[in-house]
Design an enzyme around this catalytic site. Structure first.
Site, PDB file in Angstrom:
ATOM      1  N   HIS A  31      -6.718   0.087   2.662  1.00 59.89           N
ATOM      2  CA  HIS A  31      -6.635   1.443   3.200  1.00 59.89           C
ATOM      3  C   HIS A  31      -7.485   2.355   2.317  1.00 59.89           C
ATOM      4  O   HIS A  31      -7.246   2.459   1.114  1.00 59.89           O
ATOM      5  CB  HIS A  31      -5.153   1.861   3.145  1.00 59.89           C
ATOM      6  N   SER A  47      -8.140   6.493  11.328  1.00 59.51           N
ATOM      7  CA  SER A  47      -6.915   7.257  11.549  1.00 59.51           C
ATOM      8  C   SER A  47      -7.070   8.686  11.062  1.00 59.51           C
ATOM      9  O   SER A  47      -7.685   8.948  10.019  1.00 59.51           O
ATOM     10  CB  SER A  47      -5.738   6.612  10.805  1.00 59.51           C
ATOM     11  N   ARG A  92       0.849  -1.192   0.000  1.00 56.82           N
ATOM     12  CA  ARG A  92       0.000   0.000   0.000  1.00 56.82           C
ATOM     13  C   ARG A  92       0.886   1.244   0.000  1.00 56.82           C
ATOM     14  O   ARG A  92       1.066   1.880  -1.017  1.00 56.82           O
ATOM     15  CB  ARG A  92      -0.949  -0.026   1.214  1.00 56.82           C
ATOM     16  N   GLU A  93       1.500   1.540   1.137  1.00 55.93           N
ATOM     17  CA  GLU A  93       2.424   2.678   1.192  1.00 55.93           C
ATOM     18  C   GLU A  93       3.556   2.488   0.199  1.00 55.93           C
ATOM     19  O   GLU A  93       3.973   3.437  -0.474  1.00 55.93           O
ATOM     20  CB  GLU A  93       2.987   2.823   2.607  1.00 55.93           C
ATOM     21  N   THR A 119       2.390  12.139   9.043  1.00 57.50           N
ATOM     22  CA  THR A 119       2.335  12.116   7.577  1.00 57.50           C
ATOM     23  C   THR A 119       3.494  12.839   6.926  1.00 57.50           C
ATOM     24  O   THR A 119       3.930  12.461   5.827  1.00 57.50           O
ATOM     25  CB  THR A 119       1.000  12.724   7.112  1.00 57.50           C
ATOM     26  N   ASP A 132      -8.950   0.025   6.751  1.00 54.96           N
ATOM     27  CA  ASP A 132      -8.288   1.143   7.426  1.00 54.96           C
ATOM     28  C   ASP A 132      -8.799   2.448   6.829  1.00 54.96           C
ATOM     29  O   ASP A 132      -8.539   2.749   5.658  1.00 54.96           O
ATOM     30  CB  ASP A 132      -6.764   1.035   7.256  1.00 54.96           C
ATOM     31  N   HIS A 140      38.570  -4.289  17.843  1.00 60.93           N
ATOM     32  CA  HIS A 140      37.238  -4.884  17.697  1.00 60.93           C
ATOM     33  C   HIS A 140      37.372  -6.355  17.310  1.00 60.93           C
ATOM     34  O   HIS A 140      36.684  -7.222  17.860  1.00 60.93           O
ATOM     35  CB  HIS A 140      36.436  -4.154  16.609  1.00 60.93           C
TER      36      HIS A 140
END
Length: 482
Positions: A138, A200, A78-79, A232, A158, A356
């Site tokens: 969404h 939301s 989606r995003e 956002t 959503d 290290h």
């Protein structure tokens, strides 16, 4: 003037009432008093117990913290589709969804089926896969979108709408009365279909706090599964995230989801802080892809939470799958996995400095908070450089099955450093040098400190290698038949 939560317009105040303060345990004492725990024979904590106690770990007294009780809502489909390079065909979407499900995410969020006909078809196809993860989509806070969404077979919807003055004026143009009325209508409709619903706000951290709490309380009362906070534009910092989530936790009884953009590089820190404050669900995407520079990256969040509670995270997710998922998505959007990427970046478990390397070889926990083997990976100790130490070289000598004394290894290390001052030496370069050094020692042609003899042996080796290469590449003569 509206009260905004980002950025702060007033100075923060510190608590002065002792009942508001969190006690901190130091050397077996809490705020100057013994903590009542006795581990040793004399009634005091043993030094070993004190060494293992981590004063920075999440505290059991913080009953709201969900560091060890959370769900991931994976939003690559989606995003991630909003990432500049992203174009996922149906086959790729299905492959990503199956990989995320195999990894163990609790939710997979898909693009709104109202976006396009193909988006709707893809949503329906993924819903029919029978995955263990719940499938969400969404949508805008609009009845038309909601009707389309519930028909696809998703497990949850959503719902989102902008609440900041910026978005109310320049995006949808609606006031809070309209937003609240529409939210109630959409939520009740989705609930009537027997599926999950989240409401939301968008641009939460630039929204009026009174408006936010009012609408969250309203939707909580009518029975949403979750309310969502969205940074956002990526403006929030951890303190602001903690304050808003903790405040919201005090006024709603439902779950709290948070969606964090990474414009200022704060997404992982903000996500962790949100869980400490009482959030229950975190939105992620693979490699953090999304609008602009994206959101909380799945791998980075997993690394952060693993460091806090490795056993919980190992039991919850199939960690060795992470590299496969990131490679899959990186190929799909035509980007390389960054060298500094947590866990899977090519430098993630590479150690270079001499001090290290020595400590790592003795006990990896000295310089590793993450165990590479838990992610199906291995560490690498780099030794072909001017910073190398003889202990690291000794480890490589043993791996090659060579027999050299410590003095001889130190002598060989000095030569590696000398050559590395000119250019970095590959592992093949180092291995060749060690084998030549070992051969010289065994034959008696070389002793510790004989730099000229070693140079002569290395030169002879290089020349023999060149000769072998030229012979291998020479054309084979053709003999004519009699």
């Amino acid at each position: 003037m509206p009260q905004c939560t980002c950025p702060h317009t007033k100075a923060d105040s510190l608590p002065t009432d002792p009942s508001q303060m969190v006690s901190v345990e130091i050397n077996g004492k809490r705020n100057g008093h013994t903590n009542g725990t006795t581990n040793g024979a004399n009634g005091h904590s043993t030094p070993r117990d004190q060494q293992r106690r981590n004063p920075y770990a999440p505290r059991a007294s913080d009953f709201l913290s969900n560091i060890s009780n959370f769900s991931i809502i994976e939003s690559t489909l989606r995003e991630g589709e909003q990432f500049a390079n992203a174009f996922f065909d149906t086959k790729t979407k299905i492959a990503i969804a199956k990989a995320l499900d195999a990894f163990g995410v609790e939710y997979i969020e898909l693009t709104s089926p109202a976006a396009s006909e193909q988006s709707r078809a893809d949503c329906e196809a993924i819903c029919k896969l029978g995955l263990k993860a719940k499938i969400l989509t969404h949508i805008r806070c609009h009845m038309d979108d909601a009707r389309i969404a519930v028909e696809t077979g998703v497990d949850g919807v959503d719902v989102v709408i902008g609440t900041s003055s910026f978005l109310r004026e320049f995006s949808h143009g609606k006031d809070m009365t309209y937003i609240t009325k529409t939210a109630i209508e959409v939520i009740n409709f989705v609930k009537s279909k027997g599926i999950e619903v989240r409401f939301s706000s968008e641009d939460s951290f630039r929204s009026d706090l009174v408006d936010l709490l009012s609408i969250y309380q309203t939707v909580d009362k009518i029975g949403v599964n979750r309310v969502g906070i969205a940074d956002t534009v990526g403006c929030a910092n951890p303190r602001q995230v903690y304050d808003l989530v903790r405040t919201l936790r005090g006024v709603v009884g439902c779950d709290i989801e948070i969606h964090l953009h990474n414009d200022t590089g704060m997404a992982i820190a903000n996500a962790y802080t949100a869980l400490e404050a009482g959030a229950t669900h975190i939105d992620t995407s693979v490699l953090g892809i999304g609008e602009r520079v994206g959101i909380t990256p799945l791998g980075g969040l997993v690394a952060c939470l693993y460091a806090a509670n490795p056993e919980y995270v190992k039991a919850k997710y199939n960690l060795p799958m992470l590299r496969e998922i990131e490679n899959l998505v990186a190929e799909a959007v035509e980007v390389n996995i960054p060298f500094m990427n947590p866990i899977t970046g090519y430098c993630a478990f590479t150690h270079k400095a001499g001090i290290h390397a020595k400590a790592i070889l003795n006990n990896p926990s000295t310089y590793e908070i993450l165990k590479p083997e838990d992610f199906g990976l291995t560490r690498y100790v780099s030794i072909g450089h001017r910073l190398t130490g003889w202990n690291a070289v000794k480890s490589r000598v043993e791996q090659l099955g060579l027999k050299l004394t410590d003095d001889e290894i130190k002598d060989a290390t000095a030569k590696i450093k000398e050559l590395a001052d000119v250019r970095t030496q590959s592992m093949d370069d180092v291995d060749s040098l060690l084998r030549v050094y070992h051969s010289g020692i065994q034959s008696g042609e070389l002793e510790v400190g004989q730099k000229e003899a070693l140079d002569r042996l290395l030169k002879a080796h290089r020349e023999s290698q060149l000769g072998d290469n030229e012979s291998a590449s020479a054309p084979v003569p053709v003999v004519a038949a009699a």
